[in-house]
Design a protein around this motif. Structure first.
Motif, PDB file in Angstrom:
ATOM      1  N   THR A 481       0.838  -1.211   0.000  1.00  0.00           N
ATOM      2  CA  THR A 481       0.000   0.000   0.000  1.00  0.00           C
ATOM      3  C   THR A 481       0.867   1.252   0.000  1.00  0.00           C
ATOM      4  N   PRO A 482       1.538   1.550  -1.123  1.00  0.00           N
ATOM      5  CA  PRO A 482       2.402   2.744  -1.157  1.00  0.00           C
ATOM      6  C   PRO A 482       1.639   4.049  -0.939  1.00  0.00           C
ATOM      7  N   LEU A 483       0.366   4.098  -1.376  1.00  0.00           N
ATOM      8  CA  LEU A 483      -0.409   5.327  -1.182  1.00  0.00           C
ATOM      9  C   LEU A 483      -0.651   5.598   0.295  1.00  0.00           C
ATOM     10  N   LEU A 484      -0.904   4.525   1.060  1.00  0.00           N
ATOM     11  CA  LEU A 484      -1.079   4.672   2.504  1.00  0.00           C
ATOM     12  C   LEU A 484       0.231   5.110   3.150  1.00  0.00           C
ATOM     13  N   ALA A 485       1.342   4.564   2.650  1.00  0.00           N
ATOM     14  CA  ALA A 485       2.658   4.958   3.170  1.00  0.00           C
ATOM     15  C   ALA A 485       2.918   6.431   2.896  1.00  0.00           C
ATOM     16  N   LEU A 486       2.544   6.893   1.715  1.00  0.00           N
ATOM     17  CA  LEU A 486       2.711   8.305   1.368  1.00  0.00           C
ATOM     18  C   LEU A 486       1.867   9.189   2.281  1.00  0.00           C
ATOM     19  N   ALA A 487       0.626   8.767   2.534  1.00  0.00           N
ATOM     20  CA  ALA A 487      -0.255   9.530   3.425  1.00  0.00           C
ATOM     21  C   ALA A 487       0.333   9.618   4.832  1.00  0.00           C
ATOM     22  N   LEU A 488       0.951   8.509   5.279  1.00  0.00           N
ATOM     23  CA  LEU A 488       1.539   8.491   6.614  1.00  0.00           C
ATOM     24  C   LEU A 488       2.751   9.422   6.694  1.00  0.00           C
ATOM     25  N   VAL A 489       3.610   9.372   5.679  1.00  0.00           N
ATOM     26  CA  VAL A 489       4.795  10.239   5.645  1.00  0.00           C
ATOM     27  C   VAL A 489       4.368  11.710   5.613  1.00  0.00           C
ATOM     28  N   PHE A 490       3.379  12.031   4.796  1.00  0.00           N
ATOM     29  CA  PHE A 490       2.869  13.399   4.699  1.00  0.00           C
ATOM     30  C   PHE A 490       2.339  13.861   6.056  1.00  0.00           C
TER      31      PHE A 490
END
Length: 589
Positions: A481-490
Motif C-alpha cells: 500500500t504505497p499510497l497509505l505509506a505516502l499519506a503516513l509520511v505526509f
C-alpha cells in the motif's frame, strides 16, 4: 538497535524538544546536536562542517539577497496597487488575486519577505474595500506557504530535500519539478479560501481608520493643564505619570511639532493629549488636567499639523525583540509616542512600558511626520503603509536579472546554486540591492540550521536509524500500500512542523522517506515530494511558521484561529498530494 542508533535518537529527541519549546534559537540547537554527534564519534570530525559547503546553503543565501532586491525595487508595491485596481470593489476577487500573486512571488523569493512587503498593500486594499484586514492577512500568509511548493528555490526545505536525494546517489530535483503538484495545491488552496475558508477567517480587527481599529477613543483624550497645578515646571520623566497614575503625555500643542520628550515640562494652559485607562483619565483632574471643550474623533486629534499616526509591525529577527519600550527609551530614541500595542488579538494601551516586544506585534505610534518617515529605513519594523516607489528603471532591471537567473537554471545552463548566485551578484553590481543591507537580508539562522543538519541527515541514514524506522512503518502500513505509506509520511511531516521548523522536519524525515521507498521497492521521489510538500503546510498554529506570526498582530488573530481555518486546508492539500504526486511521480516506473 545499536548504541549509535540509541544515541542518535536521543540527541534528535532532545533537539526536537528544544526546538518545540523555543528555549534556544534553532541555529544554536542545530549546532549543539551536530557537535554532540561529533563528540561521541557518530559523525567524523572531518565531516562536521561539510554541510556548509553544500550547494543548498549557497542557493538559500543567494535567494535571500535576490529577495532583498525585489523588496527594494518596489515590484511588490506595484503588484499591490495592481491588485486593488483589478479587484473592482469585490472582496472575493481581491482575495483571489492576492493569493495568486503572493503564491507566485513565493515561488521565486523568500516567503517571509513576500508577506512582509505585501502587508501594507493588503491592509490599504482592505480599507479601500471597506473590509477588515483580518479577512485577508491570514490568506496572505497561507498563500505564501503554498506558493513555496511551485519551484526548487521556493523554500529552503525544497533545496534541502533535493540535496538529501543527491547525497544518496539520486538525481537532484530541478527548478520546475515542483510545479505540477504545486499548481494543483495553489488552485486547491485558492478554491477553499474563496468559497469556504474566507467565511471561517474571523474579523478580529474592525474595518475602518487606524484609530477605529485600535478603539483609541477608549483611552486617549484632550486636556488643558490648570494653573497652579503641582505638575507644572517639572520634567515629564520626573513626574512618573505612567508609573504612578497610568497616564502618558502624547502631544503638547505648545510645541510647533507637538512632540514631547522626557525633559520637557508642562506649563499652565498647555493643551495636551493624555493616554491611559478610562478610570485613570477620569482621575486626571486631581493632578491638574481638565478635559477641553473641544470634542472630536481621536484620529483627528492625532492628525493635526505635521503629526500623524503610523502602524508598525515588529519584524522577524528584529533586534528589539524581547526588549521593552522602557529599555529602548522609545520616545527619546525615535521621537514618537507609542499609543497602543496589539499582541495577537489583545490591544494593550496601558502598562506598555514594561511589556516585552515580540515579532508580529503591531505598534500604533504618533509623532511628527519627519520622525515617522525614518521608520521606513528601519529593519526592525514593517511600516503598514504604501511606500514611495523607486524608479521604473530599477524595477525593470531587478525583474530582468531575476528572470534571467531563473532562465539559466530552467534551461540547464547552470545548476540552481550558480544561477542564483549570478543573479545575486548582478543585483549588487547594478545597485538593485543596497550593499550595506546584503548581510542583514540573510536569515543566518536558516543558513546555520541547514549547514548543521545536513551531516545529521547523513548520519540518520548511515547509522541505519532511517532504515529501522522505515521498517517499523512498513509493518504498520504494509509493503503493498504505497499510497497509505505516502499519506503516513505526509501526515508525520505536517504534524512535526507544528512544533519544529519545516527545515528541521525535512532533514529528519527525508532519509526515512527514502528508506521507506526502498523497503517497498518503490521510487523515492514521490515520498520525498510528500515530505517537502507537507513541510510547507504550516497552517495549524501561529508558531508553525514565521509568516503566521508576522500577520498575527496586524490581523488581531487568536492562537486557535489558525487551526479553525487551517485544519481543512491541511486536509485538502493532503488529498491533492495523494492524487497528484503519484500521477507526476509514479511509485513504480
Amino acid at each position: 538497535m545499536t548504541t549509535d542508533i540509541w544515541i542518535l535518537i536521543g540527541v534528535l529527541g532532545a533537539a526536537i524538544v528544544l526546538l518545540a519549546t523555543d528555549r534556544l534559537r534553532m541555529d544554536i540547537v542545530s549546532l549543539l546536536a551536530l557537535l554532540s554527534l561529533v563528540i561521541v564519534g557518530i559523525i567524523p570530525a572531518e565531516d562536521a562542517f561539510t554541510g556548509f559547503a553544500n550547494p543548498a546553503v549557497i542557493t538559500v543565501i543567494a535567494v535571500f539577497v535576490m529577495s532583498q532586491g525585489v523588496v527594494e525595487s518596489g515590484i511588490a508595491t506595484t503588484l499591490g496597487n495592481w491588485m486593488v485596481r483589478v479587484s473592482r470593489n469585490s472582496a472575493r476577487l481581491f482575495l483571489g488575486v492576492l493569493m495568486i500573486t503572493v503564491a507566485l512571488m513565493s515561488a521565486v523569493m523568500n516567503n517571509i519577505g513576500a508577506v512582509a512587503i505585501m502587508m501594507p498593500a493588503v491592509i490599504s486594499g482592505a480599507h479601500a474595500l471597506k473590509e477588515s484586514p483580518s479577512k485577508f492577512l491570514m490568506p496572505l500568509a497561507f498563500a505564501s506557504l503554498i506558493g513555496g511548493n511551485l519551484t526548487l528555490i521556493g523554500t529552503p526545505s525544497n533545496l534541502l530535500g533535493s540535496s538529501l536525494l543527491a547525497a544518496q546517489g539520486y538525481t537532484p530535483l530541478g527548478l520546475l519539478d515542483f510545479a505540477p503538484t504545486g499548481l494543483f495545491a495553489v488552485l486547491g488552496g485558492l478554491t477553499y479560501m474563496a468559497f469556504w475558508g474566507y467565511r471561517l477567517v474571523p474579523i478580529r480587527v474592525p474595518q475602518g481608520a487606524v484609530d477605529e481599529e485600535f478603539a483609541l477613543e477608549n483611552f486617549v483624550g484632550e486636556f488643558r493643564v490648570m494653573s497652579g497645578a503641582s505638575i507644572l515646571n517639572t520634567p515629564l520623566d520626573d513626574l512618573h505619570l505612567t508609573e504612578r497614575h497610568g497616564l502618558t503625555v502624547i502631544q503638547n500643542q505648545r510645541f510647533p511639532s507637538g512632540a514631547v520628550k522626557g525633559r520637557d515640562t508642562l506649563q499652565a494652559d498647555d493643551v495636551v493629549l493624555l493616554q491611559g485607562a478610562k478610570a485613570d483619565l477620569l482621575a486626571a483632574r486631581k493632578l491638574g488636567f481638565v478635559p477641553t471643550d473641544l470634542y472630536q474623533s481621536t484620529g483627528k486629534l492625532f492628525a493635526q499639523g505635521d503629526y500623524a499616526l503610523m502602524q508598525l509591525v515588529v519584524a522577524q529577527r528584529a533586534s528589539i525583540t524581547g526588549k521593552t519600550l522602557q529599555a529602548l527609551r522609545f520616545r527619546n530614541t525615535f521621537g514618537v509616542s507609542v499609543i497602543a500595542i496589539r499582541h495577537a488579538n489583545l490591544v494593550r494601551a496601558t502598562s506598555m512600558a514594561t511589556a516585552p516586544l515580540a515579532s508580529g506585534d503591531t505598534l500604533l505610534v504618533d509623532g511628527p511626520k519627519t520622525n515617522l518617515a525614518r521608520f521606513r529605513n528601519n529593519r526592525d519594523f514593517i511600516v503598514l503603509e504604501t511606500p514611495t516607489l523607486p524608479s521604473k528603471t530599477r524595477r525593470r532591471r531587478t525583474a530582468f536579472i531575476l528572470g534571467s537567473a531563473l532562465l539559466l537554471i530552467v534551461l540547464g545552463v547552470f545548476p540552481a546554486a550558480i544561477g542564483m548566485t549570478i543573479g545575486a551578484v548582478a543585483m549588487l553590481l547594478t545597485h538593485c540591492v543596497t550593499p550595506t543591507r546584503v548581510y542583514d537580508s540573510i536569515d543566518w539562522r536558516i543558513v546555520v540550521l541547514i549547514g548543521a543538519f545536513l551531516p545529521i541527515g547523513a548520519a540518520i541514514e548511515q547509522t541505519g536509524t532511517a532504515a529501522l524506522l522505515a521498517e517499523q512503518l512498513l509493518r504498520f502500513v504494509g509493503a503493498e500500500t504505497p499510497l497509505l505509506a505516502l499519506a503516513l509520511v505526509f501526515s508525520l511531516t505536517a504534524a512535526l512542523t507544528m512544533v519544529i521548523s519545516n527545515t528541521a522536519a525535512t532533514v529528519l524525515l527525508v532519509p526515512l522517506a527514502i528508506d521507506l521507498a526502498v523497503g517497498i521497492g518503490a521510487s523515492p521521489y514521490p515520498f520525498v515530494m510528500g515530505v517537502i510538500m507537507a513541510a510547507s503546510m504550516s497552517f495549524l498554529t501561529p508558531i508553525a511558521h514565521q509568516v503566521n506570526i508576522l500577520v498575527m498582530g496586524a490581523g488581531g488573530y487568536k492562537f486557535t484561529d489558525y487551526a479553525k481555518v487551517g485544519i481543512w486546508l491541511n486536509v485538502i492539500i493532503l488529498l491533492i498530494a495523494l492524487l497528484t504526486i503519484p500521477l507526476f511521480w509514479p511509485f513504480y516506473s
